[in-house]
Write an enzyme that holds these catalytic residues in place. Structure first.
Site, mmCIF file in Angstrom:
data_model
loop_
_atom_site.group_PDB
_atom_site.id
_atom_site.type_symbol
_atom_site.label_atom_id
_atom_site.label_comp_id
_atom_site.label_asym_id
_atom_site.label_seq_id
_atom_site.Cartn_x
_atom_site.Cartn_y
_atom_site.Cartn_z
ATOM 1 N N PHE A 7 0.857 -1.189 0.000
ATOM 2 C CA PHE A 7 0.000 0.000 0.000
ATOM 3 C C PHE A 7 0.898 1.246 0.000
ATOM 4 C CE2 PHE A 7 -2.875 3.179 1.702
ATOM 5 C CZ PHE A 7 -4.084 2.845 1.115
ATOM 6 N N ASP A 60 2.085 -4.887 8.555
ATOM 7 C CA ASP A 60 0.860 -4.094 8.460
ATOM 8 C C ASP A 60 -0.306 -5.071 8.329
ATOM 9 O OD1 ASP A 60 -1.313 -2.507 7.736
ATOM 10 O OD2 ASP A 60 -0.018 -1.020 6.777
ATOM 11 N N TYR A 80 -10.888 0.864 10.600
ATOM 12 C CA TYR A 80 -12.122 1.119 9.843
ATOM 13 C C TYR A 80 -12.397 0.083 8.762
ATOM 14 C CZ TYR A 80 -8.630 3.587 6.958
ATOM 15 O OH TYR A 80 -7.519 3.918 6.237
ATOM 16 N N LYS A 81 -11.519 -0.905 8.613
ATOM 17 C CA LYS A 81 -11.753 -1.929 7.588
ATOM 18 C C LYS A 81 -12.513 -3.103 8.217
ATOM 19 C CE LYS A 81 -7.939 -0.221 4.858
ATOM 20 N NZ LYS A 81 -6.489 -0.234 4.627
ATOM 21 N N ARG A 123 -12.071 -5.183 -7.045
ATOM 22 C CA ARG A 123 -11.787 -5.783 -5.745
ATOM 23 C C ARG A 123 -13.084 -6.045 -4.971
ATOM 24 N NH1 ARG A 123 -8.159 -2.797 -1.182
ATOM 25 N NH2 ARG A 123 -9.960 -1.415 -1.235
HETATM 26 C C1 LIG Z 1 -5.870 0.938 4.383
HETATM 27 C C2 LIG Z 1 -4.398 0.871 4.549
HETATM 28 C C3 LIG Z 1 -3.695 1.914 5.150
HETATM 29 C C4 LIG Z 1 -4.425 3.174 5.546
HETATM 30 O O1 LIG Z 1 -3.624 4.062 6.223
HETATM 31 P P1 LIG Z 1 -4.312 5.337 6.900
HETATM 32 O O2 LIG Z 1 -3.219 5.940 7.676
HETATM 33 O O3 LIG Z 1 -5.474 4.862 7.698
HETATM 34 O O4 LIG Z 1 -4.811 6.215 5.802
HETATM 35 C C5 LIG Z 1 -2.336 1.758 5.335
HETATM 36 N N1 LIG Z 1 -1.700 0.621 4.949
HETATM 37 C C6 LIG Z 1 -2.361 -0.393 4.362
HETATM 38 C C7 LIG Z 1 -1.630 -1.624 3.965
HETATM 39 C C8 LIG Z 1 -3.719 -0.293 4.129
HETATM 40 O O5 LIG Z 1 -4.376 -1.290 3.537
#
Ligand SMILES: *Cc1c(COP(=O)(O)O)cnc(C)c1O
Length: 428
Positions: A133, A202, A227-228, A387
């Site tokens: 990401f 992560d 939030y996921k 997705r």
């Molecule tokens: C969703 C996601 C994020 C989101 O980071 P925020 O700081 O909440 O914007 C970070 N890393 C990964 C791998 C994600 O899937």
């Protein structure tokens, strides 16, 4: 059943027999929607509106500042962290719910570099995956610049070979946000440790989606998203976990007063709290933490029904079913499947590829009430992705069948080619 293409009736029977079916009632699912985007923004837990309203009108509105003590606001990051610990294989007291994933990644990566510099000063690199990401890569890039390290990006099948003696930290996202491919945390951590490399994981697409065993796999640091799959609401606080052997070795760089050993002593100098509490920075968003707490209660409810192991079993059945339906019913429509067929390598989503039209097809599906999302490719090795996240807490087998059926209709009618579906929104 699995040899023949399942029918809607087959799927309805599976729903009727699903021991986790009742968990769906914990959530407020809008009628007429099949929600396959819980990997991006989880749905609303039914308890959240009243709990948040109580926090607003009673705790804030009436009790005001007393609520830091009387409503337990001050310890909410720890208490929510303990509930998260339960779903990621950590012990109570090892996790704090705070800040965002990006910010927490900065903290742990900086701490990992401190430890690496102290123990192995010759090490010069952070290794990560090119398809990680982007925010993870940006944070790592910025830290490398500041500390004089090099960020080396590799493909998934090059990770093992990249773990050389000059690598300080291996920073990976456990389940890839694009493809849904899952790494073997235990094996990669063991390989990393054999080269004295620290691991930062992560768990944005793992926590609440797949069983995670941080303690069992010997990982060093982890962060993840509220939030996921944890259903904490838009912008919910994230979380951070640090192996107890590392927590007290160094300050994390955002040494704010909430990470101080005695914040209300108001001393001019910083004395870090012991344990994960030092990974806090400043005042936390209590209303958002309250909503996240509601999301986590659904996992407590799942506990008596088999917990994460049962959720995993259902998740694999849902993703497997969707892939089977795509292979049989959408044959000839140009889709590829980017998600591994092998269960041990699969998270809780299915990603489809298509040479063209992926964005418009997702938009046409959304117009029909089937909500997935689109992730742009790089025009090369990583193609555009449609997705679909399958959250076993509230997605059913008939939902999967109907989603695949709607996709068939979108393709057969050609409606996705309509101009209104090609207009890009700011958030995809
Ligand atoms: C969703 C996601 C994020 C989101 O980071 P925020 O700081 O909440 O914007 C970070 N890393 C990964 C791998 C994600 O899937």
């Amino acid at each position: 059943m699995m040899n023949l293409t399942p029918t809607l009736q087959d799927c309805e029977l599976l729903d009727a027999q699903d021991p986790l079916r009742a968990l769906r009632d914990q959530f407020d699912l809008p009628p007429g929607v099949i929600y396959l985007d819980g990997n991006s923004l989880g749905v609303l837990p039914k308890t959240a509106p009243a709990r948040v309203a109580h926090a607003v009108t009673h705790e804030w509105g009436t009790d005001l500042i007393k609520s830091w003590n009387t409503a337990g606001w001050f310890t909410l990051p720890q208490r929510v962290g303990d509930k998260i610990a339960h779903v990621i294989g950590a012990q109570p007291g090892e996790v704090i719910a705070a800040d965002s994933t990006s910010i927490n990644l900065f903290k742990v990566l900086a701490a990992a570099l401190h430890i690496a510099a102290a123990d192995h000063p010759h090490k010069t690199k952070i290794v990560s995956e090119r398809s990680n990401f982007p925010t993870d890569l940006y944070i790592a890039e910025a830290l490398c610049k500041e500390r004089g390290y090099t960020l080396q990006l590799v493909e998934a099948d090059e990770i093992a070979a990249a773990m050389q003696a000059d690598v300080a930290v291996l920073m990976l996202t456990h389940v890839n946000y694009r493809t849904g491919a899952m790494h073997d945390m235990q094996a990669l951590t063991a390989q990393a440790h054999a080269q004295s490399i620290l691991t930062v994981w992560d768990l944005a697409h793992s926590a609440g989606a797949v069983p995670v065993d941080l303690n069992g796999s010997g990982a060093d640091f982890a962060v993840g998203c509220g939030y996921k799959y944890l259903n904490g609401g838009p912008g919910a606080p994230a979380f951070v976990w640090v192996h107890p052997q590392h927590t007290d070795r160094f300050w994390q760089p955002l040494a704010g007063w909430w990470g101080h050993a005695a914040p209300f002593a108001f001393t001019p100098d910083y004395q870090p709290a012991q344990g994960i509490t030092r990974y806090q920075c400043g005042t936390q968003p209590i209303l958002s933490l309250t909503a996240l707490d509601c999301g986590l209660d659904a996992f407590l409810a799942a506990e008596s029904l088999g917990g994460m192991a049962a959720l995993r079993q259902k998740s694999l059945a849902l993703t497997g079913l969707f892939m089977q339906l795509v292979r049989t019913r959408l044959h000839g429509h140009g889709f590829g499947i980017a998600t591994p067929a092998e269960e041990a390598l699969r998270g809780s989503q299915v990603s489809l590829t298509r040479a063209a039209g992926a964005y418009a097809i997702v938009q046409a599906l959304i117009a029909r009430g089937v909500i997935g999302d689109f992730r742009a490719g790089d025009g090369g090795q990583h193609p555009d992705i449609l997705r679909f996240g399958f959250t076993p807490l509230y997605v059913g087998y008939a939902d999967v069948w109907n989603a695949a059926d709607q996709l068939c209709q979108v393709m057969a009618s050609g409606e996705w080619q309509d101009a209104r579906f090609t207009q890009k929104h700011a958030v995809t």
